[in-house]
Design an enzyme around this catalytic site. Sequence first.
Site, PDB file in Angstrom:
ATOM      1  N   TYR A 193       0.801  -1.080   0.009  1.00 55.08           N
ATOM      2  CA  TYR A 193      -0.096   0.028   0.116  1.00 55.08           C
ATOM      3  C   TYR A 193       1.011   1.215  -0.213  1.00 55.08           C
ATOM      4  O   TYR A 193       0.681   2.141  -0.720  1.00 55.08           O
ATOM      5  CB  TYR A 193      -1.078   0.173   1.426  1.00 55.08           C
ATOM      6  CG  TYR A 193      -2.064   0.941   1.251  1.00 55.08           C
ATOM      7  CD1 TYR A 193      -2.820   0.939   0.330  1.00 55.08           C
ATOM      8  CD2 TYR A 193      -2.360   1.985   2.290  1.00 55.08           C
ATOM      9  CE1 TYR A 193      -3.786   1.780   0.167  1.00 55.08           C
ATOM     10  CE2 TYR A 193      -3.294   2.763   2.353  1.00 55.08           C
ATOM     11  CZ  TYR A 193      -4.018   2.677   1.285  1.00 55.08           C
ATOM     12  OH  TYR A 193      -5.042   3.797   1.267  1.00 55.08           O
ATOM     13  N   CYS A 248      -9.869  10.247   2.219  1.00 56.43           N
ATOM     14  CA  CYS A 248      -8.687   8.930   2.008  1.00 56.43           C
ATOM     15  C   CYS A 248      -7.418   9.328   1.752  1.00 56.43           C
ATOM     16  O   CYS A 248      -6.400   9.036   2.385  1.00 56.43           O
ATOM     17  CB  CYS A 248      -9.305   8.222   0.927  1.00 56.43           C
ATOM     18  SG  CYS A 248     -10.932   7.213   1.322  1.00 56.43           S
ATOM     19  N   HIS A 249      -7.155  10.156   0.682  1.00 53.81           N
ATOM     20  CA  HIS A 249      -6.116  10.878   0.386  1.00 53.81           C
ATOM     21  C   HIS A 249      -5.941  12.349   0.074  1.00 53.81           C
ATOM     22  O   HIS A 249      -5.044  12.873  -0.659  1.00 53.81           O
ATOM     23  CB  HIS A 249      -5.508  10.076  -0.990  1.00 53.81           C
ATOM     24  CG  HIS A 249      -5.697   8.478  -0.763  1.00 53.81           C
ATOM     25  ND1 HIS A 249      -6.540   7.705  -1.375  1.00 53.81           N
ATOM     26  CD2 HIS A 249      -4.881   7.726  -0.110  1.00 53.81           C
ATOM     27  CE1 HIS A 249      -6.640   6.429  -0.907  1.00 53.81           C
ATOM     28  NE2 HIS A 249      -5.244   6.371  -0.280  1.00 53.81           N
ATOM     29  N   GLY A 250      -6.892  13.029   0.590  1.00 61.76           N
ATOM     30  CA  GLY A 250      -6.786  14.406   0.541  1.00 61.76           C
ATOM     31  C   GLY A 250      -7.074  15.216  -0.637  1.00 61.76           C
ATOM     32  O   GLY A 250      -6.674  16.429  -0.783  1.00 61.76           O
TER      33      GLY A 250
END
Lengths: 433, 160
Positions: free
Chosen positions: A296, B124-126
Amino acid sequence: MSDKHSTYVPKTGIERWLDARLPLPRLVHDSFIVYPVPRNLNYAYTFGGILTVMLASQIITGVVLAMHYAPDTGLAFNSVEKITRDVNSGWLLRTLHSNGAAFFFIAVYLHICRGLYYGSYKAPREFLWVLGCTNLLLMMATAFIGYVLPWGQMSYWGATVITNFFTAIPLVGNWIQQLLLGGFAVGNPTLNRFFALHYLLPFMLAGVVTLHIWALHVVGQNNPTGVEVKSKTDVVDFTPYATVKDAVGIIVFLFFFAYFVFYLPNFLGHPDNYTVANPLKTPAHIVPEWYFLPFYAILRAITFNVGPIDSKLGGVLAMFGSIAVLFLVPWLDSSKVRSAVYRPWYRLFFWIFVADALFLGWLGSQPAEGAYVVMSQLATLYYFAFFIIVMPLLGLIETPRPLPHSITEAVLEKNKAKGRAPGPEIRHPSEGR
Amino acid sequence: MADLSELENGSAEHTLPAEAQAPVEVDVSSLMPGMSLVVQWCGKPVVVRNRTAKEMTDGQAVNLAELKDPIARNANLPADAPATDANRTAPDKEAWIVMVQVCTHSGCIPVGQQGDFGGWLCPCHGSQYDSAGRIRKGPAPENMAVPVFQFISDTKIRIG
């Protein structure tokens, strides 16, 4: 399996009858009783046996869990809770199965490190190694799909995020994603097909494991010196020597496993997965199971476009590449010496690689922002450099230490250094150490 | 933030089974400026937002050259329509945003009225989207998708 010269002699009439029709006892006798193994195998060589036990345990607990589980989005979460609370010993089955997956991965990563350290992938064991990599892929697919089944928030959003990365593939990406999901979003068709696949894949894994063991019994085991078996004094019988050693390894491993099952059953899980899946609300921090964290981190490390490949596709390629590169290891390593014991520089790079993989795992659990991104990129760079640069070049420039002429010589040298009397009688690895 | 998310969750009576792929009709008469509701269409959340005057002027003031994705991504327009504020809404209904509230990076649900651009922020990832749902910052490659939709009356929208 080792069909060179069978020493099996059927003793009873039934055995003679069966031997002439389906020589199963002969197979067991030749493969697991008189099969010769190098006398110097250490405990790093017991993980194969441990993995076999874990696979069997996962299949047995999984089949019983499937008898109580309901693969329907309206029922799945509650059926898992029902297993934990109402089904007799259901709590045990479930914790054995969920922690079993984690310990399966602990064992397989140690097994892979053993192979990388002692050069177990080198000729003639290339195909053995490739089969092992295939097993790793099957394990990963099975574990990822299995984590979706409890239908918690992490199940749902893990499935959403990972399947979404397939859309990065040009042209066919959306089609692949919809095929995986059975629709436009994770839903009941997804859960149904994931359940079917989660039941199927472990049996495919068992099949490839059988091929893996078959290939092992054809080429014979590598050993810590990396020197091939040359004479009868180099080997001992599988039973009792390897059998007992494997049993000790398995028992010690199960001790740790049991500690988690009985005292820390949720330690390796995520609290968000005790919230039922909600398609309209994403948890604040999505993290995969710990055993996927290094991959990940590699996925998220690619934040930049490379030519026509945008960052999203680049991340997916890097993640799959980090597994794919393992398949190529037998042809990437140019060294003529197998074992890291005689390769001081390789040993150093190997341990840096291990630290790097652990570091990537930690980075995978952190948010993808600021300094973490830069560290992930550097760690990803070393991950690939180890395989693509260090392995091919080091074999050409490194001067290995002198190899022993035989396994026996190595064992006797070691004993002499420890002040034990050498003797032709020493045949047992357990005594030899 | 909290009250808005409660509002979105409070729209449960509008949600349909995740498998519904048929067109969805939504009564939006209760939406005052600054209010949103979410319906499920094709298993995905579709946000309907009646924007405030400030959100509209902010969206219209954006220079198109600043946009990471200059395409409107509006299924009701040609595929190469530029991502102007008007092209993200409906004709004569410039206050209204109707879009699939799914981040184009990895499929998470961005949270409304968060982030530096007065639009949506993906947890989640901005990734950050502006008041017209256009990607402005972060890893997402595209603006959030505007589905096929139309106002069938002043208070009703058909999606799909």
